[in-house]
Design a protein around this motif. Structure first.
Motif, mmCIF file in Angstrom:
data_model
loop_
_atom_site.group_PDB
_atom_site.id
_atom_site.type_symbol
_atom_site.label_atom_id
_atom_site.label_comp_id
_atom_site.label_asym_id
_atom_site.label_seq_id
_atom_site.Cartn_x
_atom_site.Cartn_y
_atom_site.Cartn_z
ATOM 1 N N ASN A 93 37.572 45.666 50.422
ATOM 2 C CA ASN A 93 37.167 45.077 49.141
ATOM 3 C C ASN A 93 36.765 46.158 48.139
ATOM 4 O O ASN A 93 37.075 46.066 46.942
ATOM 5 N N ALA A 94 36.056 47.179 48.631
ATOM 6 C CA ALA A 94 35.601 48.263 47.754
ATOM 7 C C ALA A 94 36.780 49.045 47.193
ATOM 8 O O ALA A 94 36.797 49.420 46.008
ATOM 9 N N VAL A 95 37.783 49.308 48.032
ATOM 10 C CA VAL A 95 38.973 50.024 47.559
ATOM 11 C C VAL A 95 39.690 49.189 46.500
ATOM 12 O O VAL A 95 40.133 49.710 45.465
ATOM 13 N N ALA A 96 39.794 47.883 46.734
ATOM 14 C CA ALA A 96 40.424 46.998 45.750
ATOM 15 C C ALA A 96 39.665 47.028 44.428
ATOM 16 O O ALA A 96 40.274 47.038 43.351
ATOM 17 N N ALA A 97 38.337 47.037 44.503
ATOM 18 C CA ALA A 97 37.524 47.101 43.291
ATOM 19 C C ALA A 97 37.786 48.392 42.521
ATOM 20 O O ALA A 97 37.860 48.394 41.280
ATOM 21 N N ASP A 98 37.935 49.499 43.243
ATOM 22 C CA ASP A 98 38.216 50.773 42.580
ATOM 23 C C ASP A 98 39.614 50.782 41.952
ATOM 24 O O ASP A 98 39.818 51.333 40.860
ATOM 25 N N ILE A 99 40.572 50.180 42.639
ATOM 26 C CA ILE A 99 41.928 50.077 42.080
ATOM 27 C C ILE A 99 41.894 49.291 40.776
ATOM 28 O O ILE A 99 42.501 49.675 39.772
ATOM 29 N N LEU A 100 41.171 48.179 40.787
ATOM 30 C CA LEU A 100 41.089 47.344 39.599
ATOM 31 C C LEU A 100 40.307 48.019 38.477
ATOM 32 O O LEU A 100 40.627 47.840 37.295
ATOM 33 N N ALA A 101 39.281 48.789 38.843
ATOM 34 C CA ALA A 101 38.502 49.503 37.828
ATOM 35 C C ALA A 101 39.395 50.448 37.036
ATOM 36 O O ALA A 101 39.237 50.605 35.818
ATOM 37 N N GLU A 102 40.355 51.074 37.710
ATOM 38 C CA GLU A 102 41.292 51.978 37.028
ATOM 39 C C GLU A 102 42.197 51.221 36.068
ATOM 40 O O GLU A 102 42.759 51.812 35.142
ATOM 41 N N ARG A 103 42.316 49.908 36.277
ATOM 42 C CA ARG A 103 43.141 49.065 35.412
ATOM 43 C C ARG A 103 42.302 48.298 34.387
ATOM 44 O O ARG A 103 42.796 47.417 33.704
ATOM 45 N N GLY A 104 41.017 48.625 34.339
ATOM 46 C CA GLY A 104 40.142 47.997 33.358
ATOM 47 C C GLY A 104 39.599 46.644 33.763
ATOM 48 O O GLY A 104 39.088 45.906 32.918
ATOM 49 N N VAL A 105 39.686 46.309 35.057
ATOM 50 C CA VAL A 105 39.178 45.028 35.555
ATOM 51 C C VAL A 105 37.905 45.294 36.359
ATOM 52 O O VAL A 105 37.923 46.060 37.319
ATOM 53 N N ASP A 126 20.650 50.637 52.707
ATOM 54 C CA ASP A 126 21.317 51.775 53.341
ATOM 55 C C ASP A 126 22.773 51.443 53.660
ATOM 56 O O ASP A 126 23.675 52.266 53.444
ATOM 57 N N PHE A 127 23.008 50.236 54.154
ATOM 58 C CA PHE A 127 24.354 49.852 54.556
ATOM 59 C C PHE A 127 25.275 49.735 53.352
ATOM 60 O O PHE A 127 26.388 50.271 53.351
ATOM 61 N N THR A 128 24.842 49.028 52.335
ATOM 62 C CA THR A 128 25.711 48.838 51.169
ATOM 63 C C THR A 128 26.006 50.158 50.465
ATOM 64 O O THR A 128 27.113 50.364 49.976
ATOM 65 N N ALA A 129 25.021 51.052 50.430
ATOM 66 C CA ALA A 129 25.239 52.361 49.800
ATOM 67 C C ALA A 129 26.318 53.154 50.534
ATOM 68 O O ALA A 129 27.035 53.952 49.917
ATOM 69 N N SER A 130 26.444 52.933 51.836
ATOM 70 C CA SER A 130 27.457 53.649 52.619
ATOM 71 C C SER A 130 28.859 53.094 52.384
ATOM 72 O O SER A 130 29.849 53.759 52.693
ATOM 73 N N ILE A 131 28.956 51.873 51.838
ATOM 74 C CA ILE A 131 30.250 51.254 51.582
ATOM 75 C C ILE A 131 30.715 51.525 50.153
ATOM 76 O O ILE A 131 31.828 52.012 49.921
ATOM 77 N N HIS A 132 29.867 51.188 49.172
ATOM 78 C CA HIS A 132 30.230 51.357 47.763
ATOM 79 C C HIS A 132 28.960 51.235 46.924
ATOM 80 O O HIS A 132 28.131 50.368 47.198
ATOM 81 N N PRO A 133 28.806 52.077 45.914
ATOM 82 C CA PRO A 133 27.577 52.024 45.108
ATOM 83 C C PRO A 133 27.374 50.711 44.364
ATOM 84 O O PRO A 133 26.240 50.380 43.991
ATOM 85 N N ASP A 134 28.447 49.959 44.146
ATOM 86 C CA ASP A 134 28.317 48.702 43.404
ATOM 87 C C ASP A 134 28.242 47.476 44.299
ATOM 88 O O ASP A 134 28.177 46.350 43.797
ATOM 89 N N LEU A 135 28.260 47.683 45.612
ATOM 90 C CA LEU A 135 28.181 46.547 46.530
ATOM 91 C C LEU A 135 26.764 45.987 46.537
ATOM 92 O O LEU A 135 25.804 46.701 46.808
ATOM 93 N N VAL A 136 26.627 44.701 46.223
ATOM 94 C CA VAL A 136 25.321 44.034 46.176
ATOM 95 C C VAL A 136 25.042 43.403 47.531
ATOM 96 O O VAL A 136 25.792 42.529 47.986
ATOM 97 N N GLY A 137 23.969 43.833 48.181
ATOM 98 C CA GLY A 137 23.586 43.282 49.471
ATOM 99 C C GLY A 137 22.497 42.241 49.313
ATOM 100 O O GLY A 137 21.524 42.453 48.596
ATOM 101 N N LEU A 138 22.664 41.110 49.984
ATOM 102 C CA LEU A 138 21.698 40.020 49.895
ATOM 103 C C LEU A 138 21.295 39.548 51.287
ATOM 104 O O LEU A 138 22.129 39.437 52.188
ATOM 105 N N THR A 139 20.023 39.256 51.435
ATOM 106 C CA THR A 139 19.499 38.693 52.675
ATOM 107 C C THR A 139 18.482 37.624 52.291
ATOM 108 O O THR A 139 18.395 37.231 51.130
#
Length: 207
Positions: A93-105, A126-139
């Protein structure tokens, strides 16, 4: 993966597949502006997946679904101790988000824990930071997590008796949501980052 979870996953995929065909047929003839973007959608119009929730972010703040779903957003339910699907799917999902960011999405990413006993806000941070800086973790509390999972039709179950090293059986779909619209599409673990980005881009272009 336990045999029970494997059987559940197969059954869930079959159910979603049947719903997909019917929903595509209904959407194609109903003026649904997203009809040509849908490939595996389980509902059109008034969706039965998703709903309001209030949970705790990795920073300890109380947030609602409206706070974290502000544009096209991928929502995934899992847990930080997960050895396989969760880190793999979230990284995809994070890679897809980065691909889309390059396309302005701008694609949001949300990870909801189904293991609140171990997944404290600090662990989630800690976990979300290891995946992507924009990943929002909720509990949240067990009751809050269950309510959110039920709204998204997410299956999860504690597996094992070890109080520290138990596993969690759970479904592994990623849901594409949008504010005011709600559920748009879901993606299985078999969808690659490029394919996911293309399909999200289709929806984003019609929002």
């Amino acid at each position: 993966m336990t045999r029970m979870f494997a059987l559940f996953a197969a059954a869930a995929a079959a159910i979603f597949g049947l719903a997909a065909g019917w929903a595509w047929y209904m959407g194609a003839g109903s003026g649904d502006r997203f009809a040509d973007c849908r490939q595996s959608v389980a509902a059109t119009g008034a969706a039965t997946i998703g709903g309001p929730f209030t949970l705790t972010s990795a920073s300890g703040a109380r947030v609602s679904d409206a706070d974290v779903i502000t544009g096209p957003t991928l929502v995934y339910f899992g847990y930080t101790f997960c050895p396989d699907f969760c880190p793999t799917d979230l990284s995809r999902n994070a890679v897809a988000a980065d691909i889309l960011a390059e396309r302005g999405v701008d694609l949001g990413q949300v990870f909801v824990s189904i293991d609140p006993e171990r997944d404290t806000p600090e662990v989630m941070a800690d976990f979300t930071a290891s995946i992507h800086p924009d990943l929002v973790g909720l509990t949240g509390s067990p009751e809050e997590v269950k309510a959110a999972a039920d709204a998204y039709r997410v299956y999860f179950r504690k597996a094992g008796d070890d109080p520290e090293y138990y596993m969690m059986d759970h479904s592994t779909f990623t849901y594409l949501m949008a504010p005011e619209i709600g559920f748009l599409e879901f993606f299985g673990s078999d969808v690659g980052s490029d394919g996911l980005a293309e399909r999200v881009a289709c929806f984003a272009g019609k929002l």
